[in-house]
Design an enzyme around this catalytic site. Structure first.
Site, mmCIF file in Angstrom:
data_model
loop_
_atom_site.group_PDB
_atom_site.id
_atom_site.type_symbol
_atom_site.label_atom_id
_atom_site.label_comp_id
_atom_site.label_asym_id
_atom_site.label_seq_id
_atom_site.Cartn_x
_atom_site.Cartn_y
_atom_site.Cartn_z
ATOM 1 C CB ALA A 1 102.678 -40.117 -23.768
ATOM 2 N N GLY B 1 102.155 -36.505 -20.293
ATOM 3 C CA GLY B 1 102.451 -35.652 -21.447
ATOM 4 C C GLY B 1 101.456 -34.509 -21.608
ATOM 5 C CD GLU C 1 106.040 -34.693 -19.429
ATOM 6 O OE1 GLU C 1 105.388 -35.545 -20.077
ATOM 7 O OE2 GLU C 1 107.216 -34.868 -19.089
ATOM 8 C CD GLU D 1 104.719 -38.892 -16.727
ATOM 9 O OE1 GLU D 1 104.456 -38.538 -15.554
ATOM 10 O OE2 GLU D 1 104.533 -38.164 -17.701
HETATM 11 N N1 COA Z 1 97.085 -43.479 -23.272
HETATM 12 C C1 COA Z 1 96.259 -44.252 -24.022
HETATM 13 N N2 COA Z 1 94.942 -44.345 -23.812
HETATM 14 C C2 COA Z 1 94.416 -43.621 -22.812
HETATM 15 C C3 COA Z 1 95.206 -42.787 -21.991
HETATM 16 C C4 COA Z 1 96.598 -42.732 -22.263
HETATM 17 N N3 COA Z 1 97.428 -41.946 -21.571
HETATM 18 N N4 COA Z 1 94.410 -42.200 -21.063
HETATM 19 C C5 COA Z 1 93.156 -42.646 -21.305
HETATM 20 N N5 COA Z 1 93.170 -43.504 -22.356
HETATM 21 C C6 COA Z 1 92.034 -44.216 -22.944
HETATM 22 C C7 COA Z 1 91.606 -45.407 -22.102
HETATM 23 O O1 COA Z 1 92.431 -46.523 -22.391
HETATM 24 C C8 COA Z 1 90.178 -45.586 -22.569
HETATM 25 O O2 COA Z 1 90.190 -46.201 -23.831
HETATM 26 P P1 COA Z 1 89.158 -47.420 -24.153
HETATM 27 O O3 COA Z 1 87.801 -46.800 -23.966
HETATM 28 O O4 COA Z 1 89.470 -47.769 -25.565
HETATM 29 O O5 COA Z 1 89.458 -48.480 -23.155
HETATM 30 C C9 COA Z 1 89.704 -44.160 -22.768
HETATM 31 O O6 COA Z 1 90.889 -43.372 -22.948
HETATM 32 C C10 COA Z 1 88.935 -43.593 -21.598
HETATM 33 O O7 COA Z 1 89.725 -43.728 -20.431
HETATM 34 P P2 COA Z 1 89.220 -44.430 -19.087
HETATM 35 O O8 COA Z 1 90.442 -44.892 -18.330
HETATM 36 O O9 COA Z 1 88.188 -45.457 -19.396
HETATM 37 O O10 COA Z 1 88.539 -43.175 -18.348
HETATM 38 P P3 COA Z 1 88.327 -43.007 -16.777
HETATM 39 O O11 COA Z 1 87.425 -41.825 -16.633
HETATM 40 O O12 COA Z 1 87.957 -44.272 -16.126
HETATM 41 O O13 COA Z 1 89.790 -42.603 -16.200
HETATM 42 C C11 COA Z 1 91.901 -41.441 -16.243
HETATM 43 C C12 COA Z 1 90.412 -41.395 -16.592
HETATM 44 C C13 COA Z 1 92.546 -40.178 -16.816
HETATM 45 C C14 COA Z 1 92.088 -41.441 -14.717
HETATM 46 C C15 COA Z 1 92.544 -42.703 -16.833
HETATM 47 O O14 COA Z 1 92.210 -42.767 -18.214
HETATM 48 C C16 COA Z 1 94.050 -42.755 -16.735
HETATM 49 O O15 COA Z 1 94.594 -43.008 -15.671
HETATM 50 N N6 COA Z 1 94.756 -42.555 -17.878
HETATM 51 C C17 COA Z 1 96.177 -42.668 -17.962
HETATM 52 C C18 COA Z 1 96.861 -41.480 -17.327
HETATM 53 C C19 COA Z 1 98.349 -41.627 -17.364
HETATM 54 O O16 COA Z 1 98.939 -42.475 -16.711
HETATM 55 N N7 COA Z 1 98.999 -40.766 -18.148
HETATM 56 C C20 COA Z 1 100.417 -40.703 -18.229
HETATM 57 C C21 COA Z 1 100.892 -41.420 -19.409
HETATM 58 S S1 COA Z 1 102.663 -41.376 -19.495
#
Ligand code: COA
Length: 260
Positions: free
Chosen positions: A66, A112, A115, A135
């Site tokens: 999400a 999400g 999910e 989460e």
């Molecule tokens: N919500 C909003 N933005 C998200 C996102 C999320 N769940 N997951 C990734 N993004 C965005 C990042 O903020 C970044 O945006 P920016 O370039 O404007 O800063 C972009 O997507 C790329 O992500 P980034 O974190 O730079 O990539 P990465 O390869 O370093 O890491 C992940 C990849 C998936 C490990 C990392 O993005 C992450 O942990 N995301 C969140 C996962 C999460 O907790 N999801 C559950 C949500 S309830």
């Protein structure tokens, strides 16, 4: 219909829905959830659509969760609404969709995103895929059905560990856990999804719709799945597809299902 956050393209009975926010790793903001609801609603009514394949754009993510930026300052009431509305509009809608929905997980499927993949009827993954429900690392719990569907698929102990640790598993571990049915390369994933969709489409989609209802009934509180099965089984006998399927078999020819 054109969308801002998803692509929806139907060809030969297969609707490919691609979540298309690659710069945000296809994170599900409210607008994307609404568009997915629209696309699925349209697909439900559209007789040309037989099977839906759900995937993410780019080679890095299916859906990375999400959109955290949208709910970071929500109150408890807003949080409750976010989960309830999302579950009704998308996650339960997909799980109970009357046509087969295959999730092709082409990278990160987190929060999400996992999910959503779990709401689909089954999942296949590319070998670079990573799946998890992180989460609790954000101080919240899965709110789009994850606490219910993950244990149904992988068992309670594994679900507990995955949710408590907020860790990710890779595609091969997901295969071992029965979270996905097949793993292939990223390049081959779209072909595998099409191959499975085409195999499914040879059968009666009316019967498949009844089977989806009966299978899902097994997971509904207070519903006797065996009774639903009996009712759907009986219902099938009144369909043109049943007449065609049985007469094709008895006449040693291939069935050409009318779809009613
Ligand atoms: N919500 C909003 N933005 C998200 C996102 C999320 N769940 N997951 C990734 N993004 C965005 C990042 O903020 C970044 O945006 P920016 O370039 O404007 O800063 C972009 O997507 C790329 O992500 P980034 O974190 O730079 O990539 P990465 O390869 O370093 O890491 C992940 C990849 C998936 C490990 C990392 O993005 C992450 O942990 N995301 C969140 C996962 C999460 O907790 N999801 C559950 C949500 S309830």
């Amino acid at each position: 219909m054109t969308y801002e956050n998803i692509l929806a393209e139907e060809q030969d009975g297969i609707l490919q829905i691609t979540i298309n926010r690659p710069t945000k790793l296809n994170a599900l903001n409210k607008a994307t959830i609404n568009e997915l609801h629209e696309a699925f609603s349209e697909a439900k009514e559209n007789h040309d659509v037989k099977v839906v394949i759900l995937t993410g754009s780019g080679g890095k993510a299916f859906v990375a969760g999400a959109d955290i930026s949208e709910f970071a300052d929500f109150s408890p009431e807003e949080g409750r609404e976010l989960a309830a509305e999302g579950q009704a509009a998308l996650f339960d809608f997909v799980a109970n969709f009357p046509k087969p929905v295959i999730a092709a997980i082409n990278g990160f499927a987190l929060g999400g995103g996992l999910e959503l993949a779990m709401a689909a009827h089954f999942r296949i993954a590319s070998d670079n895929a990573k799946m998890g429900l992180p989460e609790v690392s954000l101080g919240v719990i899965p709110g789009y059905g994850g606490t219910q569907r993950l244990p149904q698929l992988v068992g309670k102990g594994r679900a507990m560990e995955m949710i408590m640790s907020a860790g990710m598993i890779d595609a091969n571990q997901a295969l071992q856990y029965n979270l996905v049915n097949h793993v292939t390369s990223l390049e081959e994933l779209p072909n595998l999804a099409l191959e499975l969709a085409n195999k499914i489409m040879k059968n009666s989609l009316v019967a498949i719709s009844g089977a989806i209802k009966a299978i899902n009934a097994n997971y509904e509180e207070g519903v006797n799945g065996f009774e639903i099965e009996i009712s759907e089984f009986g219902h099938a006998f009144g369909t043109a597809d049943f007449k065609e399927g049985t007469s094709a078999f008895l006449n040693k020819r291939k069935a050409d299902f009318p779809g009613e």
